[in-house]
Design an enzyme around this catalytic site. Structure first.
Site, PDB file in Angstrom:
ATOM      1  CG  ASP A  52      -1.795   1.243   1.282  1.00 34.23           C
ATOM      2  OD1 ASP A  52      -2.889   1.192   0.707  1.00 34.23           O
ATOM      3  OD2 ASP A  52      -1.387   2.254   1.885  1.00 34.23           O
ATOM      4  CE1 TYR A  57       0.956   8.178   2.674  1.00 33.19           C
ATOM      5  CE2 TYR A  57       1.288   5.956   1.824  1.00 33.19           C
ATOM      6  CZ  TYR A  57       0.533   6.864   2.552  1.00 33.19           C
ATOM      7  OH  TYR A  57      -0.631   6.443   3.158  1.00 33.19           O
ATOM      8  CD  GLN A 190      -5.098   2.645   3.748  1.00 30.17           C
ATOM      9  OE1 GLN A 190      -4.112   3.277   4.138  1.00 30.17           O
ATOM     10  NE2 GLN A 190      -5.188   2.139   2.522  1.00 30.17           N
ATOM     11  CE1 TYR A 218      -3.944   6.259   9.154  1.00 26.72           C
ATOM     12  CE2 TYR A 218      -5.737   5.631   7.668  1.00 26.72           C
ATOM     13  CZ  TYR A 218      -5.120   6.579   8.492  1.00 26.72           C
ATOM     14  OH  TYR A 218      -5.692   7.828   8.642  1.00 26.72           O
ATOM     15  CG  LEU A 221       2.839  -2.181  14.900  1.00 25.50           C
ATOM     16  CD1 LEU A 221       4.173  -2.475  14.230  1.00 25.50           C
ATOM     17  CD2 LEU A 221       2.674  -3.053  16.141  1.00 25.50           C
ATOM     18  NE  ARG A 223       3.297   8.239  11.969  1.00 20.28           N
ATOM     19  CZ  ARG A 223       3.554   9.521  11.723  1.00 20.28           C
ATOM     20  NH1 ARG A 223       2.692  10.453  12.091  1.00 20.28           N
ATOM     21  NH2 ARG A 223       4.659   9.873  11.103  1.00 20.28           N
ATOM     22  CE  LYS A 229      11.720  -3.070  18.597  1.00 13.92           C
ATOM     23  NZ  LYS A 229      12.101  -3.440  17.202  1.00 13.92           N
ATOM     24  NE  ARG A 242       7.255   8.449  14.523  1.00 15.11           N
ATOM     25  CZ  ARG A 242       8.104   7.420  14.476  1.00 15.11           C
ATOM     26  NH1 ARG A 242       7.739   6.246  14.985  1.00 15.11           N
ATOM     27  NH2 ARG A 242       9.294   7.555  13.925  1.00 15.11           N
ATOM     28  CD  GLN A 300      12.317  -1.390  11.193  1.00 16.06           C
ATOM     29  OE1 GLN A 300      11.637  -0.920  10.289  1.00 16.06           O
ATOM     30  NE2 GLN A 300      12.968  -0.637  12.067  1.00 16.06           N
TER      31      GLN A 300
END
Length: 328
Positions: A52, A57, A190, A218, A221, A223, A229, A242, A300
């Site tokens: 996706d 982006y 979405q 979407y 997690l 982001r 972590k 963020r 990852q």
């Protein structure tokens, strides 16, 4: 990997789909192109066949990286999901927000989903992705300046022309989905969804279940927040949005990390990471067909894909839901 049918279409997607927002660098504080290509290829090797992306982006960069990464893979073995309706190259439609590109230049983003714009964007996406069709073409954000019917008519035309296999929306409310349904049969919506952001369960999930629409989740997690972590005082790279977001205040990070500690017995029992458990929980929720998970490097990507190996039956999901309700 698990593969799931999208809505009532003939399109099948990998339950864990590669989310290519971060690799475009935009709003994520940059990205390494070579590592991004390796991440997509490693993901595909693990059975993740769906990717996706979106023009926004990196202002086309993410789509170009995706095209580079899938060179040599038979086109019918990968599903390309991209978007339209978020323009930085024109000042038309509904002004959305100000941003900057990778070089630090100012950008003004507009939500624009007129028929002419949708058709132009489709051609641009096809060119950047180096393909002659898009598997799922989605409006990125609703555009208040264009009637929904006009946007849907453009999608119907593109589908008739064979340039898209199916069409969906992003960030649509139930009312907007209902309005769109008067003109065109959408496959999916979405939307953001995670353990800490579950508002779609009130209206959108019941609507999707009743009308056989898929939900593409979407930021499952949140982001990176739900990996455990991110610690209080975390320093984000310049340009990373963020920074300052309500989810990433020190108080909220502490609260979420305390909740994640309660999941550790589950991760030990199932021999998985917290992130893998969260991804598996997400795709186990009602109406959630796939979860979009991004990766900046191959390691990852592999770990994300292997979340599919975590066994999480309904009874255990319900127990985790109770922990979420208690802690958050």
């Amino acid at each position: 990997m698990e593969y799931r049918k999208l809505g009532e279409t003939d399109l099948t997607l990998s339950a864990i789909t590669f989310g290519a927002w971060a690799i475009g660098g935009w709003m994520w504080g940059g990205a390494d192109r070579k590592e991004a290509v390796k991440a997509i290829q490693a993901s595909y090797a693990e059975g993740v066949t769906s990717i996706d992306t979106a023009p926004a982006y990196g202002q086309g960069l993410s789509e170009e990286i995706v095209a580079e990464a899938i060179q040599g893979i038979p086109r019918d073995k990968v599903q390309l999901l991209t978007k339209f309706g978020l323009r930085w190259d024109v000042k038309e439609g509904e002004f959305f927000f100000k941003s900057k590109d990778a070089a630090g230049n100012d950008l003004d983003f507009y939500k624009l989903a007129s028929k002419a714009s949708v058709i132009k964007e489709c051609e641009d996406c096809l060119r950047r992705l180096k393909t002659d069709y898009i598997d799922l073409f989605q409006i990125h954000w609703p555009d208040a300046t264009t009637p929904i019917a006009e946007t849907m008519e453009a999608l119907a035309l593109l589908q008739q022309q064979g340039k898209i296999r199916a069409a969906g929306v992003c960030n649509y409310s139930v009312d907007q989905m209902k309005e769109a349904a008067k003109t065109f049969s959408l496959a999916s919506d979405q939307v953001p969804y995670s353990m800490v952001l579950r508002d779609i369960e009130k209206e959108l999930v019941p609507y999707a279940l009743e009308n056989k629409k898929s939900i593409i989740a979407y930021s499952p997690l949140q982001r990176g927040l739900l990996t455990g972590k991110i610690k209080p005082g975390h320093q984000f790279n310049e340009g990373d949005t963020r920074e300052g977001n309500r989810f990433y205040t020190d108080d909220n990070i502490k609260k979420v990390n305390a909740f994640l500690e309660t999941l550790k017995p589950w991760t030990k029992e199932k021999n998985c990471s917290i992130a893998q458990l969260v991804i598996r929980w997400t795709i186990g929720q009602p109406a959630i067909t796939v979860a979009l998970v991004g990766a900046r490097n191959a390691e990852q990507a592999v770990q994300n894909a292997r979340a599919i190996d975590v066994k999480l039956p309904p009874g255990e999901i319900e127990l985790i839901n109770k922990q979420i309700a208690f802690m958050l």
